[in-house]
Design a protein around this motif. Structure first.
Motif, PDB file in Angstrom:
ATOM      1  N   UNK A 114     -23.261   8.154  19.980  1.00  0.00           N
ATOM      2  CA  UNK A 114     -24.450   7.317  19.799  1.00  0.00           C
ATOM      3  C   UNK A 114     -25.679   8.165  19.448  1.00  0.00           C
ATOM      4  N   UNK A 115     -25.885   9.224  20.230  1.00  0.00           N
ATOM      5  CA  UNK A 115     -27.039  10.099  20.005  1.00  0.00           C
ATOM      6  C   UNK A 115     -26.914  10.834  18.667  1.00  0.00           C
ATOM      7  N   UNK A 116     -25.683  11.241  18.355  1.00  0.00           N
ATOM      8  CA  UNK A 116     -25.458  11.975  17.106  1.00  0.00           C
ATOM      9  C   UNK A 116     -25.780  11.079  15.894  1.00  0.00           C
ATOM     10  N   UNK A 117     -25.273   9.836  15.953  1.00  0.00           N
ATOM     11  CA  UNK A 117     -25.548   8.910  14.844  1.00  0.00           C
ATOM     12  C   UNK A 117     -27.040   8.611  14.749  1.00  0.00           C
ATOM     13  N   UNK A 118     -27.704   8.531  15.888  1.00  0.00           N
ATOM     14  CA  UNK A 118     -29.149   8.269  15.888  1.00  0.00           C
ATOM     15  C   UNK A 118     -29.888   9.415  15.183  1.00  0.00           C
ATOM     16  N   UNK A 119     -29.418  10.646  15.398  1.00  0.00           N
ATOM     17  CA  UNK A 119     -30.049  11.790  14.704  1.00  0.00           C
ATOM     18  C   UNK A 119     -29.858  11.675  13.190  1.00  0.00           C
TER      19      UNK A 119
END
Ligand SMILES: [Fe+2]
Length: 145
Positions: free
Chosen positions: A79-84
């Motif tokens: 989730x955090x990676x895609x947000x980046x």
């Protein structure tokens, strides 16, 4: 400011590293073209080419994030990676619009270059490296770079 992939940026997965190397080459060519003034009539195409490459590369990483599991657990940071990735594309678009509107002034181009180089070093060095670790434990047969 140099724009080069270095072995310290390796995430330990050959396919992703190869795309990162290609991404750095594309970024380098992009800025070289603009600095030579060659981008003037061709700026939208230069942006589109780079944006398309980045989008394709993010898609590959995001496909791998959801595809594999280690002992029943998926990649925790998806989730955090895609947000980046989304944040990168948002800021990239903001730079693109500003540069297309105001022209590639050296101040704006410098700012854009610094931003992209810092973002890549930070993202590859931490977030993508974590994905690389996960993929290597999910797929022990993966070719290492
Ligand atoms: Fe990534």
């Amino acid at each position: 400011m140099s724009i080069h992939w270095t072995p310290e940026l390796s995430v330990g997965v050959e396919e992703i590293d190869n795309q990162h190397k290609e991404l750095y080459r594309n970024v380098e060519i992009f800025f070289a073209q603009i600095q030579k003034g060659n981008g003037n009539g061709n700026l939208p195409n230069l942006f589109t080419y780079l944006e398309t490459y980045v989008t394709t590369h993010f898609s590959l990483e995001e496909k791998y994030m959801t595809k594999f599991h280690v002992e029943g657990c998926g990649y925790e940071d998806a989730k955090e990676h895609k947000a980046q990735h989304r944040a990168f594309l948002r800021d990239f678009t903001a730079f693109k619009e500003e540069i297309l509107e105001n022209g590639p002034t050296s101040q704006l181009v410098d700012e854009f270059q610094k931003w992209i180089v810092n973002w890549l070093a930070g993202h590859l060095g931490k977030t993508d490296r974590g994905l690389g670790r996960f993929l290597r434990s999910a797929l022990p047969f993966l070719k290492r770079n």
